[in-house]
Design a protein around this motif. Structure first.
Motif, mmCIF file in Angstrom:
data_model
loop_
_atom_site.group_PDB
_atom_site.id
_atom_site.type_symbol
_atom_site.label_atom_id
_atom_site.label_comp_id
_atom_site.label_asym_id
_atom_site.label_seq_id
_atom_site.Cartn_x
_atom_site.Cartn_y
_atom_site.Cartn_z
ATOM 1 N N GLU A 123 29.604 36.914 -26.296
ATOM 2 C CA GLU A 123 29.837 37.984 -25.328
ATOM 3 C C GLU A 123 30.082 37.432 -23.924
ATOM 4 O O GLU A 123 30.976 37.898 -23.214
ATOM 5 C CB GLU A 123 28.646 38.949 -25.315
ATOM 6 C CG GLU A 123 28.534 39.773 -26.581
ATOM 7 C CD GLU A 123 27.209 40.513 -26.701
ATOM 8 O OE1 GLU A 123 26.290 40.295 -25.859
ATOM 9 O OE2 GLU A 123 27.071 41.296 -27.653
ATOM 10 N N ASP A 134 33.560 38.031 -21.981
ATOM 11 C CA ASP A 134 33.557 39.001 -20.891
ATOM 12 C C ASP A 134 33.399 38.412 -19.493
ATOM 13 O O ASP A 134 33.694 39.082 -18.508
ATOM 14 C CB ASP A 134 32.443 40.030 -21.111
ATOM 15 C CG ASP A 134 32.624 40.807 -22.401
ATOM 16 O OD1 ASP A 134 33.783 40.988 -22.827
ATOM 17 O OD2 ASP A 134 31.604 41.218 -22.992
ATOM 18 N N LYS A 135 32.927 37.154 -19.411
ATOM 19 C CA LYS A 135 32.610 36.625 -18.086
ATOM 20 C C LYS A 135 33.215 35.257 -17.779
ATOM 21 O O LYS A 135 33.675 35.026 -16.661
ATOM 22 C CB LYS A 135 31.091 36.557 -17.927
ATOM 23 C CG LYS A 135 30.630 36.155 -16.554
ATOM 24 C CD LYS A 135 29.131 36.241 -16.416
ATOM 25 C CE LYS A 135 28.711 35.869 -15.000
ATOM 26 N NZ LYS A 135 27.269 35.956 -14.819
ATOM 27 N N ILE A 187 40.210 36.163 -20.655
ATOM 28 C CA ILE A 187 40.144 37.299 -19.738
ATOM 29 C C ILE A 187 41.514 37.558 -19.117
ATOM 30 O O ILE A 187 41.945 38.712 -18.972
ATOM 31 C CB ILE A 187 39.046 37.076 -18.689
ATOM 32 C CG1 ILE A 187 37.667 37.108 -19.381
ATOM 33 C CG2 ILE A 187 39.119 38.111 -17.575
ATOM 34 C CD1 ILE A 187 36.521 36.582 -18.558
#
Length: 140
Positions: free
Chosen positions: A110, A114-115, A121
């Motif tokens: 995750e 997501d980061k 991304i």
């Protein structure tokens, strides 16, 4: 960050990174390529897979997880018409270790998705449907 791509012949090129690493790039035979190296779009899949794998190993080690192996199978689907951009990319992480915490592995996936994974991304922001899964394999 910089890179340089130099034409060699036909559809073959040498790519050189700013950190002085080289890769051979070649087009398919139907445009004059001779299968001397990876296709540019294959390199994009390798880029997103390696970006995510670096994140995964780093996050798992930071969480003191006994990861012994990490690989990523990257499956990309492209549009049927020009420009044949990626529409969907799926990354399947295969994580091996003895006594690994599955919640930590799930969290690492995750966080990468997501980061931290700039490549993944960036593609998502460009409209590519990027998905992730994982398989945790207990080693003896």
């Amino acid at each position: 960050m910089q890179a340089r791509v130099k034409w060699v012949e036909n559809a073959a090129f040498i790519g050189e990174t700013g950190s002085s690493h080289a890769v051979v790039i070649d087009g398919p035979p139907d445009i004059g390529g001779r299968n001397l190296g990876a296709r540019p779009m294959e390199l994009m899949l390798l880029s997103v897979g390696s970006c995510s794998a670096v994140d995964m190993v780093h996050i798992l080690k930071k969480a003191r997880q006994p990861v012994s192996d990490c690989s990523v199978e990257v499956d990309g689907r492209r549009a049927d018409t020009e420009p044949k951009v990626f529409t969907d990319i799926h990354l399947k992480f295969i994580i091996k270790g003895k006594g690994m915490n599955e919640n930590q592995v799930k969290r690492a996936v995750e966080l990468s998705a997501d980061k931290y994974c700039s490549a993944s991304i960036m593609l998502k922001r460009g409209g590519v449907n990027v998905t992730h899964s994982y398989e945790l394999i207990e080693t003896p």
